[in-house]
Design a protein around this motif. Structure first.
Motif, PDB file in Angstrom:
ATOM      1  N   ALA A 737     -13.605 -60.250  31.988  1.00  0.00           N
ATOM      2  CA  ALA A 737     -14.746 -60.004  31.112  1.00  0.00           C
ATOM      3  C   ALA A 737     -14.650 -58.650  30.420  1.00  0.00           C
ATOM      4  CB  ALA A 737     -16.050 -60.086  31.909  1.00  0.00           C
ATOM      5  N   GLU A 738     -13.917 -57.722  31.024  1.00  0.00           N
ATOM      6  CA  GLU A 738     -13.798 -56.378  30.458  1.00  0.00           C
ATOM      7  C   GLU A 738     -12.492 -55.764  30.929  1.00  0.00           C
ATOM      8  OE1 GLU A 738     -16.644 -52.459  29.967  1.00  0.00           O
ATOM      9  OE2 GLU A 738     -16.517 -53.397  31.944  1.00  0.00           O
ATOM     10  N   VAL A 739     -11.817 -55.092  30.021  1.00  0.00           N
ATOM     11  CA  VAL A 739     -10.574 -54.406  30.358  1.00  0.00           C
ATOM     12  C   VAL A 739     -10.651 -52.993  29.802  1.00  0.00           C
ATOM     13  CG1 VAL A 739      -8.069 -54.366  30.106  1.00  0.00           C
ATOM     14  CG2 VAL A 739      -9.258 -56.562  30.290  1.00  0.00           C
ATOM     15  N   ARG A 740     -10.563 -52.020  30.710  1.00  0.00           N
ATOM     16  CA  ARG A 740     -10.511 -50.613  30.317  1.00  0.00           C
ATOM     17  C   ARG A 740      -9.298 -49.965  30.967  1.00  0.00           C
ATOM     18  NH1 ARG A 740     -16.735 -48.357  31.036  1.00  0.00           N
ATOM     19  NH2 ARG A 740     -17.765 -49.851  29.618  1.00  0.00           N
ATOM     20  N   ALA A 741      -9.038 -48.730  30.586  1.00  0.00           N
ATOM     21  CA  ALA A 741      -7.885 -48.035  31.148  1.00  0.00           C
ATOM     22  C   ALA A 741      -8.013 -47.855  32.648  1.00  0.00           C
ATOM     23  CB  ALA A 741      -7.719 -46.685  30.466  1.00  0.00           C
ATOM     24  N   ASP A 742      -9.251 -47.770  33.157  1.00  0.00           N
ATOM     25  CA  ASP A 742      -9.444 -47.527  34.588  1.00  0.00           C
ATOM     26  C   ASP A 742     -10.287 -48.601  35.265  1.00  0.00           C
ATOM     27  OD1 ASP A 742     -11.838 -47.013  33.383  1.00  0.00           O
ATOM     28  OD2 ASP A 742     -12.242 -45.148  34.485  1.00  0.00           O
ATOM     29  N   ARG A 743     -10.510 -49.735  34.569  1.00  0.00           N
ATOM     30  CA  ARG A 743     -11.468 -50.691  35.140  1.00  0.00           C
ATOM     31  C   ARG A 743     -11.177 -52.108  34.625  1.00  0.00           C
ATOM     32  NH1 ARG A 743     -16.676 -49.936  37.154  1.00  0.00           N
ATOM     33  NH2 ARG A 743     -18.092 -51.716  36.992  1.00  0.00           N
ATOM     34  N   LEU A 744     -11.268 -53.093  35.532  1.00  0.00           N
ATOM     35  CA  LEU A 744     -11.214 -54.513  35.187  1.00  0.00           C
ATOM     36  C   LEU A 744     -12.471 -55.184  35.723  1.00  0.00           C
ATOM     37  CD1 LEU A 744      -7.550 -55.473  36.234  1.00  0.00           C
ATOM     38  CD2 LEU A 744      -8.346 -54.784  33.966  1.00  0.00           C
ATOM     39  N   SER A 745     -13.099 -56.004  34.893  1.00  0.00           N
ATOM     40  CA  SER A 745     -14.264 -56.768  35.342  1.00  0.00           C
ATOM     41  C   SER A 745     -13.988 -58.250  35.135  1.00  0.00           C
ATOM     42  CB  SER A 745     -15.516 -56.357  34.563  1.00  0.00           C
ATOM     43  OG  SER A 745     -15.835 -55.007  34.802  1.00  0.00           O
ATOM     44  N   PHE A 746     -14.379 -59.045  36.137  1.00  0.00           N
ATOM     45  CA  PHE A 746     -14.190 -60.486  36.095  1.00  0.00           C
ATOM     46  C   PHE A 746     -15.544 -61.177  36.105  1.00  0.00           C
ATOM     47  CE2 PHE A 746     -10.292 -58.840  37.811  1.00  0.00           C
ATOM     48  CZ  PHE A 746      -9.297 -59.676  37.334  1.00  0.00           C
ATOM     49  N   GLY A 747     -15.602 -62.316  35.436  1.00  0.00           N
ATOM     50  CA  GLY A 747     -16.792 -63.139  35.495  1.00  0.00           C
ATOM     51  C   GLY A 747     -16.863 -63.899  36.809  1.00  0.00           C
ATOM     52  N   PRO A 748     -17.863 -64.761  36.969  1.00  0.00           N
ATOM     53  CA  PRO A 748     -18.004 -65.519  38.212  1.00  0.00           C
ATOM     54  C   PRO A 748     -16.773 -66.374  38.470  1.00  0.00           C
ATOM     55  CG  PRO A 748     -19.979 -65.704  36.865  1.00  0.00           C
ATOM     56  CD  PRO A 748     -18.945 -65.067  36.000  1.00  0.00           C
ATOM     57  N   GLY A 749     -16.428 -66.520  39.729  1.00  0.00           N
ATOM     58  CA  GLY A 749     -15.307 -67.358  40.099  1.00  0.00           C
ATOM     59  C   GLY A 749     -15.646 -68.834  40.036  1.00  0.00           C
TER      60      GLY A 749
END
Length: 794
Positions: A737-749
């Motif tokens: 859901a989001e990609v940053r240099a220091d962070r990854l976010s995932f939606g619901p599995g």
């Protein structure tokens, strides 16, 4: 290097692969003081590009002078709009016509052209004036008028191309060329075109008077022979007219491109917009490919784009859209990317009468399908509505505005004519943000077809012109329409897709199928000799063919041609259709059984020769067979079969078709595709077009399938070996859901109550899940959205 190029099916801007997500905003329908508001809505929706027609009709004044600088009206300042896009960080896709359609009067051509040059207005069959506002494209008078328009508008575009430090990334030449003649079945048979056609015939045929036994040198006799053909040459004329118009459209586009280059447009691709969807279906789309193929296929610097309006994704429209992309890719050269320059967005209520309300998820599902198939540019059309201002000079047509839709325009768009975010805006914006997040990977990935190919017989779509009084023309066109493409009831494409197969297409007039491929082909009685010979050679050498339809016995001009039937030793006998109180049915035999007796719309009795009978009617007469030929095999189903995963699955297995993606759904309507780049990064695309939440079992390349539950009307892109700033995502059953240099976010599995993410790299900090593992491989499980953060950023 500055500029826009294509390579290996990717679109490169300044040398970097890009996914271009555009929205169409018509500056001329929006007050200048509101331009910024519409562009802000576009940016908010995740788009990186603005597209707009630049209509000649709007910029020519009643005295014939041209204003593109805003001297007479602020909304005529084209450069100011392009520059405002640049200020918002948006690329610009310019569409200056001369024809632009867009529901504008005369399709965007000034009224003056028709008044001053009546010789440009065509007549069609039997000398009847064409009902559309088309013109004789290649008439020198029209080209001179276009040159005057281009000389005014193109220099300001040229100075703003990417190569010149600006934001213009592409220029479309004309719009939907040939569409008006197709939809009206009225070829542009002006005296100028007829003279051009005669020269083409004389050059092409050694004995033209044998093909056309008329006084070829007599203008009147030649005009009568073409406009009101006799049956003796009607079949040949239908073929020749389509082939000639392909050649003529290519010359027209070459003229436009030459003008554009003279006026400075270089370093960006020239785009051809392909029309063809009709009445909510995509079956006739390849007619546009057939008409325009010579304008772009294999032509450096040219790319094509699809133009589609099919409403919601359904079990009918999904195979149509998949086929459109596959056929478009089959015609492209290896470097030309797929694009969609009119990609339907919004509610579908084009009549502003609350007649239609498309599910808001539709634009997301369609966009996912297109990027999975390799589209690099998608232009949501129409993104923002507006208003049709009055014509500068009334013409007394009951509305006297620039378009025939009334004062308001774009009622169905995500942003309505008054600038309000409509019912589909939120869903559209969500789709845009997902594509923007995944763009770095999508821009470089290519589809991964299995050993399956769909046969494209492009000449089977050369059906845009047929004299309604000709029995010969009508018989051929009716047969081609019934059998081409995905086959009767879309059985070939739909069945293969629902079985989890990924496949491209092969243009059979140009090349043979891959030697290792299983070829899917639907054909009727009419199939040209060279294509029949290519099929024979393919199978004889070990190829495998699933042929759905009738046994070919004529070429496209209606002359006897039994090359394929002779090689197979198969003959078509009687053709039977359902009628009042008669219901033809088929039963399966040999390896095709067991299969319950099934009603079909039509069937053809065949003599299978030495082949094995696979289908028969209720009286035991064969209508399907398996035949060996050389080192290969053919499975022939000569009946209008429904899409049936059991029967077609057996046939594909019998012929050796394989699938690297394992996909099993209890509900028909879940589609799976994959894409990968040169480094082995991969995305598994799952699209659930249904209102159900099926538990789907998904595996890749022999891996143990995982059970995933797909919510209704949703799609996901599941990473495999995806290189990210935090490490390599080996697998995940949730979407980024989001990609940053220091962070990854995932939606619901999607795996029941918990999601699973496998990451190779430094130990991450986890929010919303539990971390396990050691060394450099970590497993994260969570019950909802999960975030991973680099430890150093804590």
């Amino acid at each position: 290097m500055r500029g826009v190029t294509s390579e290996g099916g990717r679109l490169l801007i300044d040398g970097e692969p890009q996914l271009v997500l555009a929205g169409e905003i018509h500056y001329f329908r929006v007050p200048r003081e509101q331009w910024a508001d519409r562009l802000d809505a576009l940016v908010e929706a995740g788009c990186n590009t603005v597209a707009s027609y630049i209509p000649w009709l709007l910029h020519e004044l009643p005295d014939g002078s041209l204003d593109v600088t805003g001297a007479t009206r602020p909304d005529r300042d084209v450069a100011a709009f392009i520059d405002l896009c640049a200020e918002r960080g948006l690329w610009f896709f310019a569409r200056p016509g001369p024809f632009v359609m867009a529901e504008l009067m005369n399709e965007g051509i000034p009224y003056r052209i028709y008044r001053e040059h009546p010789e440009l207005v065509p007549v069609g069959w039997d000398g009847v004036r064409t009902p559309s506002r088309t013109l004789d494209y290649l008439n020198p008078v029209f080209l001179a008028e276009v040159r005057r328009w281009y000389a005014t508008v193109l220099p300001l575009i040229a100075s703003r191309t990417v190569g010149n430090g600006g934001n213009v990334i592409a220029l479309q030449l004309d719009n939907e060329i040939g569409m008006l003649a197709w939809v009206t079945n009225s070829p542009d048979l002006t005296p100028h075109l007829l003279a051009d056609f005669r020269r083409w015939v004389l050059f092409r045929y050694a004995e033209p008077s044998v093909r056309y036994p008329v006084a070829l040198a007599d203008d009147a006799a030649w005009a009568a022979a073409v406009r009101s053909p006799q049956e003796a040459w009607a079949g040949a004329l239908r073929v020749d007219l389509a082939l000639f118009m392909r050649h003529r459209f290519a010359r027209y586009v070459a003229e436009l491109r030459s003008m554009a280059e003279v006026f400075g447009v270089r370093g960006v691709p020239f785009v051809i917009n392909i029309h063809g969807t009709e009445a909510g279906g995509g079956e006739p789309f390849p007619i546009g490919i057939s008409q325009l193929v010579q304008t772009y296929a294999g032509v450096p610097g040219m790319i094509s784009g699809s133009d589609h309006y099919v409403g919601e994704l359904t079990l009918q429209s999904t195979p149509d859209l998949y086929l459109m992309n596959a056929f478009q890719a089959a015609v492209n050269d290896p470097d030309q990317p797929l694009t969609s320059v009119e990609f339907e967005a919004g509610s579908g209520d084009y009549g502003d009468g609350m007649d239609t309300l498309v599910d808001p998820a539709t634009v997301d599902l369609k966009t996912r399908l297109f990027v999975a198939q390799g589209n690099r540019l998608i232009n949501w059309y129409l993104f923002a509505g507006g208003h049709n201002r009055p014509l500068d000079e009334p013409v007394g047509n009951g509305i006297d505005r620039i378009a025939f839709t009334g004062e308001r325009h774009g009622f169905a768009a995500p942003v309505d004519p008054e600038g309000r975010r409509g019912q589909t805006y939120a869903a559209t914006a969500r789709a845009g943000r997902v594509m923007r997040t995944m763009a770095p990977w999508l821009a470089a990935m290519r589809p991964e077809p299995d050993n399956l190919q769909l046969g494209l017989v492009l000449d089977a779509y050369a059906t845009e012109y047929h004299h309604p009084g000709s029995a010969v023309m009508t018989a051929v066109v009716d047969d081609l329409r019934r059998h081409r493409g995905a086959g009767p009831r879309r059985a070939l494409t739909r069945s293969a897709l629902l079985l989890g197969h990924q496949f491209g297409a092969v243009w059979l007039e140009r090349e043979a199928p891959r030697p290792d491929a299983v070829l899917l082909l639907s054909s009727g009685q009419y199939l040209d000799g060279p294509v029949q010979r290519r099929l024979v050679d393919f199978v004889t050498a070990g190829g495998r063919l699933l042929l759905l339809g009738r046994v070919p016995c004529f070429d496209l001009a209606g002359e006897p041609c039994t090359v394929l039937a002779d090689a197979l030793g198969v003959r078509g006998l009687t053709f039977v259709t359902g009628a009042d109180q008669y219901f033809p049915t088929v039963s399966a035999h040999a390896w095709a059984a067991p299969w319950p007796q099934t009603r079909v719309g039509w069937l053809e009795h065949i003599d299978p020769g030495a082949g094995t009978v696979l289908l028969s009617d209720q009286d035991g007469r064969p209508c399907g067979a398996e035949v060996s030929l050389g080192a290969g095999r053919v499975v022939l189903f000569a009946a209008e079969l429904p899409s049936n995963l059991e029967l077609f699955g057996r046939a594909l297995n019998r012929l050796g078709a394989t699938s690297r993606l394992s996909l099993h759904s209890p509900v028909p309507g879940v589609f799976g595709l994959t894409g990968a780049d040169d480094r082995g990064q991969r995305l598994i695309h799952l699209i659930n077009i249904t209102g159900h939440s099926p538990e789907v079992r998904v595996g890749w390349d022999g891996s143990e399938p995982r059970a995933l539950t797909l919510p209704p009307r949703t799609g996901v892109m599941l990473p495999r070996n995806l290189i990210t700033p935090l490490g390599v995502i080996e697998s995940a059953d949730a979407e980024l859901a989001e990609v940053r240099a220091d962070r990854l976010s995932f939606g619901p599995g999607l795996a029941g109550a918990a999601s699973e993410i496998r990451l190779r790299g430094p130990r991450p900090l986890v929010t919303g899940g539990e971390l396990s593992g050691d060394g450099d491989t970590w497993v994260i499980r969570g019950r909802g959205p999960v975030s991973l953060q680099a430890e150093c950023s804590r």
